[in-house]
Design an enzyme around this catalytic site. Structure first.
Site, PDB file in Angstrom:
ATOM      1  N   ASP A 205       3.181 -55.115 -20.328  1.00  0.00           N
ATOM      2  CA  ASP A 205       2.276 -55.986 -19.592  1.00  0.00           C
ATOM      3  C   ASP A 205       1.970 -57.250 -20.384  1.00  0.00           C
ATOM      4  O   ASP A 205       1.741 -57.190 -21.594  1.00  0.00           O
ATOM      5  CB  ASP A 205       0.973 -55.177 -19.402  1.00  0.00           C
ATOM      6  CG  ASP A 205       0.005 -55.789 -18.437  1.00  0.00           C
ATOM      7  OD1 ASP A 205       0.364 -55.926 -17.274  1.00  0.00           O
ATOM      8  OD2 ASP A 205      -1.124 -56.117 -18.868  1.00  0.00           O
ATOM      9  N   GLU A 250       6.971 -58.311 -18.850  1.00  0.00           N
ATOM     10  CA  GLU A 250       6.382 -59.279 -17.920  1.00  0.00           C
ATOM     11  C   GLU A 250       6.199 -60.588 -18.674  1.00  0.00           C
ATOM     12  O   GLU A 250       5.268 -60.741 -19.466  1.00  0.00           O
ATOM     13  CB  GLU A 250       5.018 -58.762 -17.417  1.00  0.00           C
ATOM     14  CG  GLU A 250       4.406 -59.696 -16.387  1.00  0.00           C
ATOM     15  CD  GLU A 250       2.914 -59.460 -16.140  1.00  0.00           C
ATOM     16  OE1 GLU A 250       2.438 -59.833 -15.064  1.00  0.00           O
ATOM     17  OE2 GLU A 250       2.216 -58.922 -17.030  1.00  0.00           O
TER      18      GLU A 250
HETATM   19  C1  GLC Z   1      -0.465 -57.918 -15.697  1.00  0.00           C
HETATM   20  C2  GLC Z   1      -0.481 -56.910 -14.573  1.00  0.00           C
HETATM   21  C3  GLC Z   1      -1.722 -57.116 -13.762  1.00  0.00           C
HETATM   22  C4  GLC Z   1      -2.940 -56.947 -14.640  1.00  0.00           C
HETATM   23  C5  GLC Z   1      -2.868 -57.865 -15.859  1.00  0.00           C
HETATM   24  C6  GLC Z   1      -3.888 -57.505 -16.881  1.00  0.00           C
HETATM   25  O1  GLC Z   1      -0.346 -59.212 -15.237  1.00  0.00           O
HETATM   26  O2  GLC Z   1       0.682 -57.019 -13.815  1.00  0.00           O
HETATM   27  O3  GLC Z   1      -1.774 -56.240 -12.675  1.00  0.00           O
HETATM   28  O4  GLC Z   1      -4.103 -57.242 -13.930  1.00  0.00           O
HETATM   29  O5  GLC Z   1      -1.616 -57.786 -16.494  1.00  0.00           O
HETATM   30  O6  GLC Z   1      -3.564 -56.297 -17.508  1.00  0.00           O
END
Ligand code: GLC
Length: 559
Positions: A205, A250
């Site tokens: 993440d 991500e």
């Molecule tokens: C990422 C996740 C999202 C979350 C954020 C904070 O962007 O995909 O759903 O709210 O991280 O952890």
């Protein structure tokens, strides 16, 4: 490279399926999905053709950010089950040919995590340094927040010590300080724990924020002069512990930085990265019925090491972010797919699922998924996409697309036998409700979207060219058509997609081919001969699509 390499480097031809245990299947009738329910549905996922499950956070949480605010990195949220239940799921999934990865959310903890409770209690806490603090009043950082509807600063005053802590996301999610070697050790230890329980890696993440060391003071930052070194360490740690574990990151950044997060040519950081840019340009292409933007995004991808891979997707659990488009481009996508302000969020994204955005038009929906599966990379599905679920705009923000999975046309869509009011989240109602969109009906219907998705998945798995091959755009005269090929070893796969409503006749010339070759259709019956010069004319309906394998008389590939 040979076909047997696809098993070692499994992630390059995987089909990833993201789900949240709490909204997938409730087996103990309490209104919340659980691991037992997921276990009951593993055969469905295997039958669909999924090869890797991505579990959204299942850890104990304060639940401010739907599980992305974790209070114990080693725990399992008791509403979902126990460690034992998780291990049963992993083992059974493995038996059905599926690996399991999980969200690793270590940019921050919950403010209820014992580390933060201790850290905020005193500047002398042994955990104080786990987080990022400042003693002087922060400047205006309202432009740096991720959730502009709820926050206007990335610093939050903590009354107990009169200092501010850094939080990129909600204020209840204090950022961890990765310049502290103890924090880095803790992260690796937690990863090691889950790998030992059988996970095959992690969806990492918010990686750029995790590596970010701004906000730390200079002496702290000196402890980690190159934050990417931390990613290299984690990748090698995962490799040592599992051999074939992956890190799927991500990283929604422009291409040059994405290349860095792969580890450049060495490819020794994140194994896979979501292709956020192609996703955004895909929507622009769909909105404008012009294949140009998507074609450009695909060809501009930086070259990555052979072990690395792009993860392609059309929807995920968050907003459909359009942050990398120009204002005019974003407006064009908004106008086409979410004109009402209630469909938009954070000024940059849409909180809808694909089918309602395409007005439920089966031709366009199928074309979009055919395109997704034919793109070079590893496709990632968000649960419910395979049956064409819609969203619930009455739910808050991103929760609109996180409604319960629709299994049957019965009560609560077969998700739970609990009274409706006790459901973790309401089931979608209206035209996309379970009476019209559910697994049970579609399983037995050979013409359903589910049956079509199974076909796409099977064909994708049979075409390792798509995961491994060289991608090339094919010249043809129509702006609304994307024609491309992927070549790997002695195999070539050609895909042609019509993003427009008008039927098209697409002339193609395939290098190195002649009249000894043919184009065998992979999604329908039929084949097309090639001329002496490797030419063919392909007919596409409005929003039509074709997948074709180039075969020659002596080809031994099964079609
Ligand atoms: C990422 C996740 C999202 C979350 C954020 C904070 O962007 O995909 O759903 O709210 O991280 O952890």
């Amino acid at each position: 490279m040979k076909i047997t390499d696809t098993s070692d480097v499994w992630w390059k031809t995987a089909v990833v399926y993201c789900l949240d245990v709490e909204t997938f299947m409730d087996w103990n009738d309490d209104g919340c999905g659980d691991f037992e329910g997921l276990a009951q549905r593993l055969d469905y996922l295997a039958e669909l053709g999924v090869t890797c499950l991505w579990l959204m956070p299942f850890y104990p949480t304060a639940d401010v950010d739907d599980g992305y605010d974790i209070t114990d990195f080693y725990g399992v949220d008791p509403r979902l089950g126990t460690h034992g239940d998780l291990v049963e799921v992993v083992r059974t999934a493995n038996d059905r040919g599926m690996r399991v990865i999980a969200d690793l959310v270590v940019n921050h903890t919950s403010n209820k995590h014992p580390w933060f409770r201790s850290a905020e209690s005193s500047i002398d806490s042994p955990y104080r340094d786990f987080y990022v603090w400042r003693s002087d009043p922060p400047p205006d950082t309202s432009s740096e927040v991720v959730f502009p509807d709820k926050e206007n600063s990335i610093w939050q005053l903590s009354e107990k010590t009169g200092e501010w802590y850094l939080h990129r996301f909600y204020r209840q999610q204090p950022d961890l300080n990765v310049t502290d070697p103890k924090v880095r050790d803790e992260i690796a230890k937690a990863m090691g724990f889950w790998l030992e329980l059988g996970l095959s890696g992690f969806r990492m993440d918010a990686v750029p924020f995790l590596l970010e060391t701004s906000g730390t003071d200079r002496a702290e930052a000196r402890r980690l002069p190159d934050p990417h070194e931390f990613l290299r360490q984690l990748r090698s740690f995962v490799g040592r512990r599992t051999g074939s574990g992956v890190l799927l990151g991500e990283v929604n950044l422009p291409h040059p930085q994405q290349a860095q997060f792969f580890g450049g040519e060495n490819g020794n950081e994140l194994t896979m990265l979501f292709d956020f840019l192609s996703m955004q340009y895909l929507y622009l292409s769909l909105a404008r019925a012009d294949a140009g933007p998507l074609a450009q995004a695909l060809t501009a991808r930086p070259k990555v090491s052979p072990d690395n891979q792009w993860a392609t997707f059309v929807r995920n659990h968050d907003e459909l972010t359009l942050d990398k488009l120009s204002d005019a481009e974003r407006e064009a996508v908004f106008a086409a797919f979410g004109p009402d302000p209630s469909m938009q969020v954070y000024g940059r994204g849409l909180r809808r699922r694909l089918p309602p955005m395409l007005d439920g038009d089966p031709r366009r929906i199928r074309m979009a998924y055919s395109l997704l599966f034919s793109l070079p990379g590893t496709p990632v599905l968000f649960y419910g996409e395979e049956i064409g679920m819609g969203e619930d705009l009455d739910l808050e923000g991103r929760m609109a697309v996180r409604t319960p999975m629709q299994w049957t046309s019965g009560v609560n869509g077969g998700f739970s036998r609990a009274p409706k009011r006790r459901l973790r989240r309401p089931v979608v109602s209206g035209g996309y409700g379970p009476e019209h969109v559910n697994v049970a009906d579609q399983r037995t219907d050979p013409d359903s979207l589910l049956s079509f998705m199974k076909l796409l998945i099977r064909r994708y798995r049979e075409c390792p060219e798509l995961g491994w091959g060289e991608f090339e755009l094919l010249d043809q005269p129509h702006a609304d058509v994307l024609a491309h090929q992927c070549r790997w070893e002695d195999g070539t796969m050609v895909a042609v997609h019509n993003l427009g409503a008008e039927p098209r006749s697409v002339p193609l010339t395939l290098d190195g081919c002649d009249s000894t070759h043919r184009l065998e259709d992979l999604l329908q019956d039929g084949s097309t001969p090639l001329s002496d010069k490797g030419k063919a004319e392909l007919r596409l309906e409005g929003y039509g699509y074709r997948w074709l394998r180039v075969t020659s008389a002596d080809s031994r590939r099964l079609v």
